[in-house]
Design a protein around this motif. Sequence first.
Motif, mmCIF file in Angstrom:
data_model
loop_
_atom_site.group_PDB
_atom_site.id
_atom_site.type_symbol
_atom_site.label_atom_id
_atom_site.label_comp_id
_atom_site.label_asym_id
_atom_site.label_seq_id
_atom_site.Cartn_x
_atom_site.Cartn_y
_atom_site.Cartn_z
ATOM 1 N N ASP A 96 65.902 54.142 66.698
ATOM 2 C CA ASP A 96 66.395 53.652 65.408
ATOM 3 C C ASP A 96 65.321 52.854 64.669
ATOM 4 O O ASP A 96 65.130 53.022 63.455
ATOM 5 N N ASP A 97 64.614 51.996 65.383
ATOM 6 C CA ASP A 97 63.533 51.220 64.764
ATOM 7 C C ASP A 97 62.438 52.131 64.240
ATOM 8 O O ASP A 97 61.907 51.919 63.143
ATOM 9 N N MET A 98 62.097 53.151 65.014
ATOM 10 C CA MET A 98 61.046 54.076 64.591
ATOM 11 C C MET A 98 61.482 54.899 63.385
ATOM 12 O O MET A 98 60.675 55.172 62.496
ATOM 13 N N ILE A 99 62.746 55.277 63.340
ATOM 14 C CA ILE A 99 63.257 56.043 62.193
ATOM 15 C C ILE A 99 63.188 55.193 60.934
ATOM 16 O O ILE A 99 62.779 55.663 59.872
ATOM 17 N N SER A 104 58.336 59.533 57.240
ATOM 18 C CA SER A 104 57.706 60.852 57.289
ATOM 19 C C SER A 104 58.054 61.593 58.579
ATOM 20 O O SER A 104 58.111 62.812 58.600
ATOM 21 N N GLU A 105 58.279 60.866 59.670
ATOM 22 C CA GLU A 105 58.638 61.474 60.953
ATOM 23 C C GLU A 105 60.146 61.401 61.169
ATOM 24 O O GLU A 105 60.611 61.648 62.278
ATOM 25 N N GLY A 106 60.889 61.081 60.133
ATOM 26 C CA GLY A 106 62.313 60.830 60.262
ATOM 27 C C GLY A 106 63.107 61.975 60.842
ATOM 28 O O GLY A 106 64.009 61.762 61.644
ATOM 29 N N ARG A 113 67.154 61.187 68.308
ATOM 30 C CA ARG A 113 68.255 60.207 68.341
ATOM 31 C C ARG A 113 69.584 60.905 68.599
ATOM 32 O O ARG A 113 70.413 60.437 69.379
ATOM 33 N N ARG A 114 69.792 62.042 67.961
ATOM 34 C CA ARG A 114 71.035 62.789 68.177
ATOM 35 C C ARG A 114 71.101 63.336 69.600
ATOM 36 O O ARG A 114 72.171 63.406 70.194
ATOM 37 N N THR A 115 69.948 63.718 70.132
ATOM 38 C CA THR A 115 69.895 64.172 71.518
ATOM 39 C C THR A 115 70.308 63.041 72.457
ATOM 40 O O THR A 115 71.031 63.255 73.434
#
Length: 139
Positions: A96-99, A104-106, A113-115
């Motif tokens: 979540d923090d990375m998203i 750009s890598e969202g 994340r869904r996995t």
Amino acid sequence: MMNKREKTRSMGSQLLQFSRLLTVVLAVPAVISLVMMLVSSSIYHHTLSQMERVAQLQPVIKTDIPEAVWYAVAGRTSFEEGNVWGMVRQVTDTLDDMILADESEGLSLTIARRTMDTMAGYITQIETEMANRMPVVEL
């Protein structure tokens, strides 16, 4: 008419003006190159730090969580003792923090994340079935 002294001053001021112009013309590309280099290195550093964070998550996802679930299924530990949900929460919070930090890598991070949400659903299902005394084979 201009006398000789005025011509010299005029030529001197022209030389000074030309040297300033030449300095600016030579300095501007160098400054632009430095700025572009700093921006590129900043982007590269950000990418490397994101890759490092993903690399730190990989063993947790690949081995630690499945191993903790297996120990719980085998009866060696409980889900709480194995810290299964703590590890799942750590991974999902990091993703979540990375998203949020990197748009750009969202998409690829959102898929990861869904996995993790799917994996958490399976863990919940295993935990529920174990609580109901059903064998894991029937899942």
